[in-house]
Design a protein around this motif. Structure first.
Motif, PDB file in Angstrom:
ATOM      1  N   SER A 139       0.702  -1.001   0.099  1.00 21.75           N
ATOM      2  CA  SER A 139       0.291   0.115   0.102  1.00 21.75           C
ATOM      3  C   SER A 139       1.587   1.402   0.060  1.00 21.75           C
ATOM      4  O   SER A 139       0.689   2.560   0.137  1.00 21.75           O
ATOM      5  CB  SER A 139      -1.030   0.131   1.405  1.00 21.75           C
ATOM      6  N   SER A 140       2.097   1.340   0.445  1.00 30.95           N
ATOM      7  CA  SER A 140       3.364   2.277   0.476  1.00 30.95           C
ATOM      8  C   SER A 140       3.705   2.731  -1.044  1.00 30.95           C
ATOM      9  O   SER A 140       4.439   3.397  -1.747  1.00 30.95           O
ATOM     10  CB  SER A 140       4.171   2.297   1.543  1.00 30.95           C
ATOM     11  N   LYS A 158      -0.394   3.424  -5.080  1.00 29.32           N
ATOM     12  CA  LYS A 158      -0.178   3.439  -2.938  1.00 29.32           C
ATOM     13  C   LYS A 158      -1.814   2.969  -3.392  1.00 29.32           C
ATOM     14  O   LYS A 158      -2.982   3.968  -2.395  1.00 29.32           O
ATOM     15  CB  LYS A 158       0.280   4.740  -2.732  1.00 29.32           C
ATOM     16  N   GLU A 160      -5.719   2.098  -0.943  1.00 29.27           N
ATOM     17  CA  GLU A 160      -5.549   1.623   0.374  1.00 29.27           C
ATOM     18  C   GLU A 160      -5.940  -0.426   0.042  1.00 29.27           C
ATOM     19  O   GLU A 160      -5.883  -0.637   1.325  1.00 29.27           O
ATOM     20  CB  GLU A 160      -7.000   2.068   0.885  1.00 29.27           C
ATOM     21  N   HIS A 161      -6.311  -0.683  -0.883  1.00 29.08           N
ATOM     22  CA  HIS A 161      -6.578  -2.504  -0.516  1.00 29.08           C
ATOM     23  C   HIS A 161      -6.051  -3.108  -1.885  1.00 29.08           C
ATOM     24  O   HIS A 161      -6.032  -3.561  -2.962  1.00 29.08           O
ATOM     25  CB  HIS A 161      -8.403  -2.944  -0.507  1.00 29.08           C
TER      26      HIS A 161
END
Length: 355
Positions: A139-140, A158, A160-161
């Protein structure tokens, strides 16, 4: 083929170091991270390099110069704000012209360089080739999805899921087809022109986007922990060399490089480690995976698994570890408060006090 190296970011995750220094110039094993990228580009046979610069432009230009020390010809391309990787491609259009190019993030570190990847790209010439690696926290990063045949089907910046654990490494190879892609996309919710969106545009318009999943060592050196880890990795290949002076009361163990003008007196150094030029180590312990830059002083102290930048001193400190210490810093013991007990005791009392 040309290279586009991005060195315009603010480096917020490395503050306070980057309040006064470009993040790409923070040294790893006493060499700025950016220099490793420039050397990798030169080793791949690329000569013409454009460097995207921002608010730290003067410092980057002073360090790199015209590129001749690396066998390169460098052109500086100012970016008014870090508006995304695709924006960097957009503003570099005149420099890049109709040439293929590799885009290399200046704070990334790849063991083994990029020569093989560049040679393969020159031979096959897909419209784009991306590098991927498996990470614990996708996610980063920009994240890629592959089909059963290993072709890239989707990318997301990036998320979220995340839909996979394959993160984009900070090296991209493009033909001029990418210029149409970066002009076709809109800024993301972050207000940036994302290179993942440009790559997705290429995929959606039936261009040839390929990937290589690397198993070798790669790090984005945007955090202190990552810098220390890269420093450890580089130091593991250090060859022992003594160009400074070491007195008979000192003990040097393992792969230790002591550069010109450095002095080691009454100390124990356990490698791998580097003692920079004109640095003084006196009555101290320098532990593994430590890089002391030029003109430092470590006296009556212990330090391990750390990076110390130019002109800093550590005096009378029992133990420092896993630390990044900036330029011209002084580290000394805190004053001791006098030990005292303040008592109000009644008659016939009995008190036990630990001394």
């Amino acid at each position: 083929m040309k290279a586009l190296i991005l060195s315009g970011g603010a480096g917020t995750r490395l503050r306070p170091i980057t309040h006064t220094s470009a993040k790409q110039l923070v040294p790893v094993a006493n060499k700025p991270v950016l220099f490793y990228g420039l050397e990798a580009v030169a080793a791949a046979g690329i000569v013409e390099v454009g460097i995207i610069v921002g608010e730290t432009a003067n410092e980057i230009e002073e360090a790199v110069g015209d590129g001749s020390r690396f066998g390169l010809k460098v052109t500086y391309i100012p970016q008014e704000a870090p508006l995304g990787l695709a924006h960097a491609v957009l503003i570099a259009r005149d420099f890049l012209g109709a040439d293929d190019f590799v885009m290399y993030l200046g704070d990334n570190f790849i063991v083994g360089g990029i020569t093989e990847l560049v040679d393969e790209f020159r031979t096959d010439r897909p419209d784009a080739r991306i590098l991927l690696t498996k990470v614990l926290d996708p996610s980063s990063f920009g994240v890629a999805e592959l089909d059963a045949q290993g072709r890239v089907t989707a990318l997301e910046e990036k998320p979220e899921h995340p839909k996979s654990d394959l993160a984009l490494v900070g090296v991209y190879l493009f033909t001029p087809a990418v210029h149409k892609a970066v002009r076709a996309i809109e800024p993301s919710h972050r207000g940036e022109l994302e290179i993942t969106d440009a790559l997705q545009w290429l995929i959606d318009t039936a261009h040839d986007v390929r990937s290589t999943t690397i198993s070798g060592y790669w790090k984005d050196t945007g955090k202190v922990s990552d810098l220390l880890e890269v420093n450890r990795t580089v130091l593991e290949s250090t060859e022992p060399l003594v160009e400074g002076t070491v007195d008979d009361a000192s003990v040097i163990i393992g792969r230790v490089r002591i550069e010109t003008g450095a002095q080691v007196r009454g100390s124990r150094i356990v490698g791998p480690a580097i003692i920079g030029a004109d640095t003084v180590v006196s009555d101290a312990y320098i532990g593994p995976f430590t890089s002391l830059s030029e003109g430092c002083r470590v006296e009556d102290s212990e330090i391990e698994y750390s990076i110390v930048l130019r002109g800093s001193s550590i005096t009378g400190v029992r133990r420092v570890e896993a630390s990044l210490i900036g330029r011209d810093v002084e580290v000394v013991p805190a004053p001791r408060n006098p030990a005292a007990h303040r008592l109000v005791l009644g008659d016939h009392s009995k008190v036990q006090i630990s001394s």
